[in-house]
Design a protein around this motif. Structure first.
Motif: not given
Lengths: 66, 214
Positions: A31-33, A41-43, B108-116, B132-137
Motif C-alpha cells: 500500500k505504499i510508495a 523507488v520502484i518496488k 492491472s500491472e499487465n495493461n498499465l503500460g498500454s493505458l499510459i 493506488k500503490s500498484m499504479i504508482v509503481d
C-alpha cells in the motif's frame, strides 16, 4: 549514520536496504510508495537500494476512497 | 441548436484565455478509475476543453450502482450502465467536439503500460490503496521522462475540506488529498469533500498543462 523517515530522524549503526527499513517500521509494502531524496523507488528495487547517511525518505501510505 | 465547433472553441478561449486554451486542447489525459474522484475530474477537464486536439481517455470496469449516486457524477437513470459509456456521453453533452475514448477494463500491472502509452498526463483515481500503490509503481517503472502522474489519497469522511491539498512530490508526481482520511475507517464519502479532492487534482493537471507540458 542518520536517516530521516517521514520527518523523524533515526540513527543507524550500519546501512540498511529499503526492504529492511519497511520491515523495521512495519509499513505494508502493498500500500505504499517510497520516495528517497525526492525520487520514487520502484518496488523491485527495494532489496537493492541501501540507505546512506543524510538520506531523506518519505513513505507514502495510500488510503482508500471510492 | 447546439453551437458549432468554432463557436464553442471561441467561447472557451474567451473564458480561459487563448494561450491557455491552446495548451488545454493539446492535452492527452488518461483517467484511471471513474468513481467519486474520476467522474468529477473528467467533468472538470471536459469543461476546460481538454481533448480538442489531444484526447481524454476514460478507464473503468464498473457499472453505475444506486450506492454510487450520493458521491459520484451519475444519475439514477444511469444505474446498471457502464461508467465508461455514461461518462463519455456526459462529456459529449458538455462539449461534443472533444475526443473522448472509453475503455471498460480493470487497471492491472499487465495493461498499465498500454493505458499510459502516449499520454502526457496520467490520473490515478481508483479506490483501493493496493491498486493506488500498484499504479504508482507501474507508472514509475514504465514512464517516459515527460509523463506526469496525478494521484490521490485521503478524501473520505466529513473532515475539514481545507485539509485537502496537492503536493508536488517531484517533477513527475503530484499527490492530492489529506493523506489520512481512509474510507475503511471513515466508512462514508461525501460528494462535497470528494469533489474538492477531484477538483484539486483536475486543477493541478490544468496548471501543469499551462506551465510545464511540452
Amino acid at each position: 549514520m542518520t536517516i530521516t523517515v517521514n520527518e523523524k530522524s533515526e540513527s543507524l549503526e550500519e546501512s540498511i536496504t529499503i526492504d529492511t527499513m519497511i520491515e523495521y517500521y512495519g509499513f505494508d509494502p502493498r500500500k505504499i510508495a517510497v520516495v528517497l531524496n525526492k525520487e520514487i523507488v520502484i518496488k523491485s528495487m527495494y532489496p537493492n537500494v541501501s540507505l546512506g547517511d543524510g538520506d531523506i525518505i518519505e513513505v507514502i501510505t495510500f488510503v482508500g476512497g471510492g | 441548436m447546439i453551437p458549432n465547433e468554432e463557436e464553442v472553441y471561441e467561447a472557451l478561449c474567451l473564458g480561459h484565455g487563448k494561450k491557455q486554451q491552446e495548451k488545454f486542447s493539446r492535452g492527452n489525459v488518461v483517467i484511471l478509475g471513474l468513481g467519486s474522484l474520476g467522474s468529477h475530474i473528467a467533468v472538470a477537464l471536459a469543461r476546460a476543453g481538454v481533448g480538442y486536439l489531444g484526447h481524454i481517455h476514460l478507464v473503468d470496469f464498473d457499472g453505475v450502482e444506486l450506492e454510487n449516486i450520493h458521491c459520484q457524477h451519475y444519475d439514477l437513470a444511469n444505474i446498471g450502465l457502464e461508467k465508461t459509456e455514461v461518462l463519455k456521453e456526459q462529456l459529449k453533452q458538455i462539449n461534443p467536439y472533444l475526443e473522448v475514448k472509453a475503455t471498460f477494463v480493470k487497471v492491472s500491472e499487465n495493461n498499465l503500460g498500454s493505458l499510459i502509452k502516449g499520454m502526457d498526463v496520467v490520473i490515478e483515481a481508483v479506490d483501493s490503496p493496493v491498486q493506488k500503490s500498484m499504479i504508482v509503481d507501474g507508472f514509475f517503472t514504465q514512464k517516459t521522462p515527460e509523463q506526469v502522474l496525478f494521484a490521490a489519497s485521503g478524501y473520505a469522511g466529513l473532515g475539514d475540506g481545507n485539509l485537502i491539498q496537492t503536493r508536488m512530490i517531484n517533477q513527475s508526481f503530484y499527490l492530492t488529498g489529506d493523506g489520512k482520511s481512509d474510507f475503511v475507517k471513515e466508512k462514508t464519502l461525501y460528494a462535497s469533500r470528494v469533489s474538492l479532492c477531484a477538483a484539486a487534482q483536475a486543477h493541478a493537471v490544468l496548471r501543469y498543462l499551462i506551465e510545464k507540458a511540452p
